[in-house]
Write a protein that holds these residues in place. Structure first.
Motif, short mmCIF file in Angstrom:
data_model
loop_
_atom_site.label_atom_id
_atom_site.label_comp_id
_atom_site.label_asym_id
_atom_site.label_seq_id
_atom_site.Cartn_x
_atom_site.Cartn_y
_atom_site.Cartn_z
N GLY A 225 -22.99 123.23 42.70
CA GLY A 225 -22.25 123.75 41.55
C GLY A 225 -22.35 122.90 40.31
O GLY A 225 -21.54 123.05 39.39
N LEU A 226 -23.36 122.01 40.24
CA LEU A 226 -23.54 121.14 39.08
C LEU A 226 -24.68 121.68 38.21
O LEU A 226 -25.83 121.72 38.65
CB LEU A 226 -23.86 119.71 39.53
CG LEU A 226 -22.76 119.03 40.36
CD1 LEU A 226 -23.31 117.76 41.00
CD2 LEU A 226 -21.56 118.70 39.47
N PRO A 227 -24.40 122.11 36.98
CA PRO A 227 -25.45 122.65 36.11
C PRO A 227 -26.44 121.55 35.71
O PRO A 227 -26.03 120.46 35.31
CB PRO A 227 -24.68 123.16 34.89
CG PRO A 227 -23.24 123.22 35.31
CD PRO A 227 -23.07 122.16 36.34
N VAL A 228 -27.74 121.83 35.80
CA VAL A 228 -28.75 120.80 35.59
C VAL A 228 -29.81 121.23 34.58
O VAL A 228 -30.03 122.41 34.33
CB VAL A 228 -29.44 120.43 36.93
CG1 VAL A 228 -28.45 119.84 37.89
CG2 VAL A 228 -30.13 121.66 37.54
N ILE A 229 -30.48 120.21 34.01
CA ILE A 229 -31.62 120.39 33.12
C ILE A 229 -32.67 119.33 33.46
O ILE A 229 -32.32 118.27 33.98
CB ILE A 229 -31.24 120.26 31.63
CG1 ILE A 229 -30.58 118.89 31.37
CG2 ILE A 229 -30.38 121.40 31.17
CD1 ILE A 229 -30.37 118.58 29.90
N PRO A 230 -33.96 119.58 33.18
CA PRO A 230 -34.98 118.55 33.41
C PRO A 230 -34.94 117.48 32.31
O PRO A 230 -34.72 117.79 31.14
CB PRO A 230 -36.29 119.34 33.37
CG PRO A 230 -36.00 120.54 32.56
CD PRO A 230 -34.55 120.87 32.79
N LEU A 231 -35.15 116.23 32.73
CA LEU A 231 -35.18 115.11 31.78
C LEU A 231 -36.53 114.41 31.85
O LEU A 231 -37.17 114.35 32.90
CB LEU A 231 -34.08 114.09 32.10
CG LEU A 231 -32.62 114.55 32.01
CD1 LEU A 231 -31.69 113.36 32.31
CD2 LEU A 231 -32.30 115.13 30.65
N SER A 232 -36.92 113.82 30.75
CA SER A 232 -38.13 113.00 30.71
C SER A 232 -37.80 111.59 31.14
O SER A 232 -36.63 111.25 31.39
CB SER A 232 -38.72 112.99 29.29
OG SER A 232 -37.85 112.27 28.42
N ALA A 233 -38.81 110.74 31.20
CA ALA A 233 -38.60 109.35 31.59
C ALA A 233 -37.77 108.58 30.58
O ALA A 233 -37.27 107.49 30.87
CB ALA A 233 -39.94 108.65 31.80
N THR A 234 -37.57 109.15 29.38
CA THR A 234 -36.74 108.51 28.35
C THR A 234 -35.27 108.92 28.48
O THR A 234 -34.45 108.52 27.66
CB THR A 234 -37.23 108.89 26.95
OG1 THR A 234 -37.12 110.31 26.78
CG2 THR A 234 -38.67 108.45 26.74
N LYS A 235 -34.96 109.73 29.48
CA LYS A 235 -33.61 110.25 29.74
C LYS A 235 -33.21 111.35 28.77
O LYS A 235 -32.05 111.77 28.74
CB LYS A 235 -32.55 109.13 29.73
CG LYS A 235 -32.82 108.02 30.74
CD LYS A 235 -31.67 107.02 30.78
CE LYS A 235 -31.57 106.23 29.48
NZ LYS A 235 -30.52 105.17 29.55
N LEU A 236 -34.13 111.81 27.96
CA LEU A 236 -33.87 112.90 27.03
C LEU A 236 -34.32 114.23 27.65
O LEU A 236 -35.17 114.24 28.55
CB LEU A 236 -34.61 112.67 25.71
CG LEU A 236 -34.16 111.46 24.90
CD1 LEU A 236 -35.07 111.28 23.68
CD2 LEU A 236 -32.71 111.60 24.46
#
Length: 302
Positions: free
Chosen positions: A23-34
């Motif tokens: 139930g945790l909404p997620v997005i992909p991140l780059s190695a810079t944490k952005l």
């Protein structure tokens, strides 16, 4: 290196799918944490403050989802993603992240500052999911009630303690970054995010400020109205913005003003400064209202 990148991307997707299943909404991140996906509005002038209404990916935390098919689609569009972000403030958990830095140069652990704050205000930090960061800090996961929107803040609670609330995100455990891997702290993997103590929740949520109506006899210049002299640096920052940066600069300045509690008071001055750079009043007020919603969880009335 390519093999390692593919492995990191595969693991990131697996961790993200596991989080979404909880139930945790997620997005992909780059190695810079952005956010790993570039905005579909990149380069548009004036900038468009779309929050995903266009239907295309690339809107940062506004892309966050718990739908497995949508998560896979986001990662497919970001093949070099090595981590994932978890959107805070979103149902069902309404996650609140307590980001505790560790200053290796000074040997100061902000966990001690949080404990001192707990002793001073007489609340207990409950056992909860804790994520260890590559820099030696940690993230504490707490949950909030449905009727409270905790804003993002940096060192407002105490030096070295940042808050990730509505509109923010936390780097998920298992994410690989340029500085290392985020990992669950031993003994916390079996826990669920604990409810935020009521006293701490009160400290994290600035009181709602009622805007004082301007008197008809008040003829001061807009840049000096309302804030009692506070925020003049933000106004000058907006006035000096160049073409292509005007809307972004205004939005950033408005976020800072609302985080410090005088956003409504400074709204007229920020609007006048933005109009001076060439934005329309309607564009300026829309950007300020967006900043109010993002930082306070309530619509602004600039």
């Amino acid at each position: 290196m390519a093999t390692i990148d593919r492995q990191s991307a595969t693991l990131a997707l697996a961790h993200a799918l596991a989080a979404a299943e909880r139930g945790l909404p997620v997005i992909p991140l780059s190695a810079t944490k952005l956010p790993a996906l570039r905005s579909p509005h990149h380069g548009e002038d004036p900038p468009i403050h779309c929050r995903g209404a266009c239907g295309r990916p690339g809107h940062g935390v506004h892309d966050a989802t718990t739908d497995p098919a949508a998560v896979r689609a986001l990662f497919a569009a970001a093949p070099r993603a090595t981590g994932y972000g978890i959107a805070c403030g979103r149902p069902p958990h309404r996650l609140i992240g307590i980001d505790l830095d560790f200053d290796t140069a000074r040997g100061k652990d902000s966990m001690a500052a949080l404990q001192q704050l707990a002793e001073r205000h007489r609340f207990t930090i409950p056992p909860t999911i804790t994520v260890l960061t590559p820099s030696g800090g940690r993230h504490l996961w707490l949950t909030g009630p449905p009727d409270v929107a905790v804003p993002n803040s940096a060192s407002r609670l105490a030096p070295g303690i940042d808050i990730r609330g509505f509109g923010g995100y936390l780097v998920g455990p298992g994410s690989v970054t340029a500085h290392g891997t985020y990992r669950l702290a031993p003994g916390t993997a079996h826990l669920t995010p604990a409810p935020c103590p009521r006293t701490l929740l009160h400290l994290l949520t600035p009181p709602t400020r009622l805007r004082r109506p301007r008197r008809p006899t008040d003829h001061r210049p807009a840049s000096h109205q309302g804030a009692g002299g506070r925020g003049q640096g933000l106004i000058q920052f907006v006035r000096s913005a160049r073409e292509g940066q005007r809307n972004t600069s205004l939005f950033w300045a408005a976020c800072r003003a609302y985080e410090h509690g005088f956003g409504d008071d400074l709204a007229d001055g920020l609007t006048a400064a933005a109009v001076h750079t060439g934005l329309s009043e309607q564009e300026a007020r829309a950007a300020i209202a967006s900043a109010a919603r993002l930082t306070t969880g309530h619509p602004g009335h600039p």
